[in-house]
Scaffold this motif. Sequence first.
Motif, PDB file in Angstrom:
ATOM      1  N   ALA A  26       0.792  -1.262   0.038  1.00 12.57           N
ATOM      2  CA  ALA A  26      -0.093  -0.008  -0.138  1.00 12.57           C
ATOM      3  C   ALA A  26       0.764   1.286  -0.156  1.00 12.57           C
ATOM      4  O   ALA A  26       1.743   1.233   0.882  1.00 12.57           O
ATOM      5  N   MET A  53       0.833  -3.652   4.542  1.00 12.96           N
ATOM      6  CA  MET A  53       1.064  -2.529   5.380  1.00 12.96           C
ATOM      7  C   MET A  53       2.604  -2.204   5.729  1.00 12.96           C
ATOM      8  O   MET A  53       3.420  -2.815   6.158  1.00 12.96           O
ATOM      9  N   GLN A  77       2.795   7.042   3.389  1.00 17.95           N
ATOM     10  CA  GLN A  77       1.670   6.165   3.631  1.00 17.95           C
ATOM     11  C   GLN A  77       1.514   5.759   5.205  1.00 17.95           C
ATOM     12  O   GLN A  77       2.462   5.740   5.691  1.00 17.95           O
ATOM     13  N   THR A  82      -3.877   3.428   4.497  1.00 14.27           N
ATOM     14  CA  THR A  82      -4.109   1.825   3.688  1.00 14.27           C
ATOM     15  C   THR A  82      -5.676   1.636   4.071  1.00 14.27           C
ATOM     16  O   THR A  82      -6.030   0.926   3.348  1.00 14.27           O
TER      17      THR A  82
END
Length: 270
Positions: A26, A53, A77, A82
Amino acid sequence: MTSRLAGRFAELKSANRAALVTYICAGDPGHDASLALLKQLPGAGADIIELGMPFSDPMADGPTIQAAAVRALKAGQTQLKTLEMVRQFRVEDQTTPIVLMGYYNPIYRYGPDNFMRDAREAGVDGLLVVDLPAEHDSELGPLAREAGLDMIRMATPTTDAKRLPAVLDHASGFLYYVSLNGVTGVGQADNATVRDAIGAIRQQTEIPVCVGFGVRTPEQAARFALDAEGVVVGSALVDCIAKAETPEQGVNDVLNLVSDLANAVRHARN
């Protein structure tokens, strides 16, 4: 109520074929490109999606996926982003199972109770927490089951008959069989060895078995699809992103490879 994962494996069993399970990280190479890729994976042939993740210390992963995590984190991120990606995916796709794969630290920092609630509400179907072995099920297992999330367990070539029952205890969704010792994206597994391992696992459980680590080409995927209920491909896809000159090219290269992999897996038993 049948889970998305159980439903998908039932569909594929009736079609006499294995699942293609695709891994992407992600936020790699950035949120927008990653979301665009996520949304297009089912159309390219992905049956199940593992969404990584990103974490700063992905100890079970090889250089390829480690670099993907670094790119994603540098691009901003977060766990919240996510989960938001999954929410946006579910606006258009209510059937493709999504498994979040990663490490316990980001979940712990988020707060396990809050994470399980938010993951379920976002549309996550299962969790594969690499550094949380079956012996530590109490950390997340009860919360996951209460939230209705499958807890994916991992078995490796060193998982002997004595330990396998502990691995299978409370496992759901599917069993991820690591085809070789070491980290992701390095080496190549022996088909006969994997076939024997799957046979031994099936003597103790009916849970679907998906084979990953060291699967990079359509030819390799097709061979494993003869015996396993699913084939997991990750590093080869992430490589496409790393080698692309632009995010758009990376997305297209991943989708083209997924299409080739899906075609090989779908025709493996015909």
